[in-house]
Motif scaffolding. Structure first.
Motif, PDB file in Angstrom:
ATOM      1  N   PRO A  39      31.143  96.242  54.170  1.00  0.00           N
ATOM      2  CA  PRO A  39      30.162  97.008  54.952  1.00  0.00           C
ATOM      3  C   PRO A  39      28.759  96.688  54.444  1.00  0.00           C
ATOM      4  O   PRO A  39      28.602  96.101  53.368  1.00  0.00           O
ATOM      5  N   ALA A  40      27.731  97.070  55.212  1.00  0.00           N
ATOM      6  CA  ALA A  40      26.356  96.652  54.916  1.00  0.00           C
ATOM      7  C   ALA A  40      25.939  96.956  53.480  1.00  0.00           C
ATOM      8  O   ALA A  40      25.372  96.106  52.800  1.00  0.00           O
TER       9      ALA A  40
ATOM     10  N   GLU B 202      24.497  94.905  66.074  1.00  0.00           N
ATOM     11  CA  GLU B 202      24.786  96.122  65.322  1.00  0.00           C
ATOM     12  C   GLU B 202      24.825  95.822  63.821  1.00  0.00           C
ATOM     13  O   GLU B 202      24.328  96.611  63.009  1.00  0.00           O
ATOM     14  N   ASN B 203      25.403  94.681  63.454  1.00  0.00           N
ATOM     15  CA  ASN B 203      25.456  94.314  62.035  1.00  0.00           C
ATOM     16  C   ASN B 203      24.057  94.076  61.465  1.00  0.00           C
ATOM     17  O   ASN B 203      23.762  94.445  60.325  1.00  0.00           O
TER      18      ASN B 203
ATOM     19  N   LYS C 207      22.544  97.528  60.893  1.00  0.00           N
ATOM     20  CA  LYS C 207      23.148  98.207  59.739  1.00  0.00           C
ATOM     21  C   LYS C 207      22.584  97.656  58.434  1.00  0.00           C
ATOM     22  O   LYS C 207      22.265  98.399  57.506  1.00  0.00           O
TER      23      LYS C 207
ATOM     24  N   GLU D  92      20.119  99.579  55.534  1.00  0.00           N
ATOM     25  CA  GLU D  92      20.417  99.628  54.113  1.00  0.00           C
ATOM     26  C   GLU D  92      19.261  99.077  53.279  1.00  0.00           C
ATOM     27  O   GLU D  92      18.899  99.635  52.240  1.00  0.00           O
TER      28      GLU D  92
END
Length: 398
Positions: free
Chosen positions: A108-109, A134-135, A138, A142
């Protein structure tokens, strides 16, 4: 260490000059070495196939056909499987890190940033071939949480513009770019990215579109002590960049001249002239590399611009650009400069005059080196401008 000529160090440095020449010399040498080794680490990330590797190569001045080990491998599929550093060929302290596409990892990010070593990077460039995913968002969120800078780059805007031109009856490049840019920004704002900065770039034609805006933004937002480091390594894509590079290089001439002066304070016949020649060669080589006038950079520019290498070389005037820079060439150029020759001769004589000899020799040596480096910098700047004009003409932005 701080600038030995800065306000906070000036008094200490002057005392060293008067009482301890070796210590003053060591301080300037340490400062110049430190400046040459300030690290800048740039993370290039995004979805697989977005053009990360192509951007890495373009930023480092490598052409699209370069097959050397220095080039990041490119292709239509994801070619980056692990974090890989790509130092700049002329400025190895500036490193672009080609990161795996976030969509190709099982992290995950937040874990992705930990996996790639988040802390080492000065800023992130998030690349997308089309719309940001979307990635991408994200990951940006972060990075935003961790208070580091990040920038969005649309890497194939030339293809987008071509497609738009085919479908619009009255195509307007400026208006189309503005619409694409605003659409990207609005989409990112809706996804809670604070003040997103989006740049539209063609990796094969950096002189077009927004790359010059990206370089200005990076230069402005980096910590002060890293700005010149990145500036000197950036590809020259507009005339303002040439002028900025010249000013950054010019600001360091006083240090090289001071080393020359300190050497002249040592009463050994011929020593200062020999040391001056080495100082001049090293500084002039850096000027040439900074402006992309070295052989490798010129060859890459010829490929990128579609202008024959011989035609690019034909517009150069100075021997510094055309010939290999070595002590013999530097001494020949000094011999045709009356002011410099006079300073050198006066220095050699004055160092043996009782009482005033050493200060006089140091002053002459400083003047000689300062004038020579200014002349050499001006010569190479002029050649960089004529080469840029030949390669790209007035077509340096849309």
């Amino acid at each position: 260490m701080g600038d030995p000529f800065g306000k906070e160090h000036t008094h200490t440095f002057k005392k060293l000059l008067q009482t301890n020449v070796p210590a003053a010399t060591a301080q300037i040498k340490a400062y110049l070495e430190e400046q040459d080794n300030i690290p800048v680490n740039i993370a290039i990330t995004g979805e697989s196939g977005s053009g990360k590797s192509t951007f890495v190569n373009a930023f480092r001045g490598l052409d699209k056909k370069d097959q050397s080990d220095a080039a990041a491998p490119t292709g239509s599929v994801e070619t980056t499987k692990e974090v890989k550093p790509y130092p700049h060929p002329n400025f190895p302290n500036v490193t672009l890190w080609d990161l795996p596409g976030i969509g190709t990892t099982n992290f995950p990010a937040a874990k992705y940033l930990e996996h790639v070593g988040f802390e080492r990077f000065d800023f992130f460039i998030i690349i997308s071939a089309d719309r940001f995913t979307e990635n991408d968002v994200k990951l940006a969120l972060e990075i935003q949480k961790m208070k580091k800078k990040f920038y969005f780059v649309r890497s194939r805007i030339d293809q987008n513009m071509w497609a738009e031109e085919q479908t619009q009856r009255e195509f307007n490049a400026e208006k189309t770019l503005s619409i694409i840019r605003e659409s990207c920004v609005d989409g990112l704002l809706k996804l809670k990215i604070e003040s997103p900065q989006v740049f539209l770039v063609s990796c094969f034609d950096l002189h077009l579109y927004d790359f010059h805006l990206l370089t200005k933004t990076l230069e402005r937002e980096l910590p002060v002590h890293k700005r010149d480091t990145l500036l000197l390594a950036m590809p020259t894509v507009h005339f303002e960049m040439i002028c900025k590079k010249k000013e950054a290089l010019k600001a360091k001439i006083k240090y090289h001249a001071s080393l020359s002066a300190l050497t002249a304070a040592v009463p050994v016949p011929g020593l200062s002239v020999a040391v001056d020649a080495v100082i001049l060669v090293k500084a002039t080589l850096k000027y040439k590399n900074t402006f992309g006038l070295d052989s490798k950079s010129m060859a890459n520019l010829a490929v990128k611009s579609g202008v024959l290498l011989n035609d690019l070389r034909a517009v150069m005037i100075s021997k510094l650009s055309l010939d290999e820079i070595n002590i013999e060439l530097i001494m020949k150029l000094l011999l045709v400069s009356g002011v410099v020759v006079a300073s050198m001769a006066s220095e050699e004589v004055s160092r043996f005059i009782p009482l005033i000899g050493i200060p006089a020799a140091a002053a002459f040596s400083f003047t000689c080196t300062y004038i020579a480096l200014n002349n050499f910098l001006n010569m190479l700047t002029e050649d960089a401008q004529t080469v840029f004009t030949k390669a790209l003409g007035s077509n340096s932005s849309v």
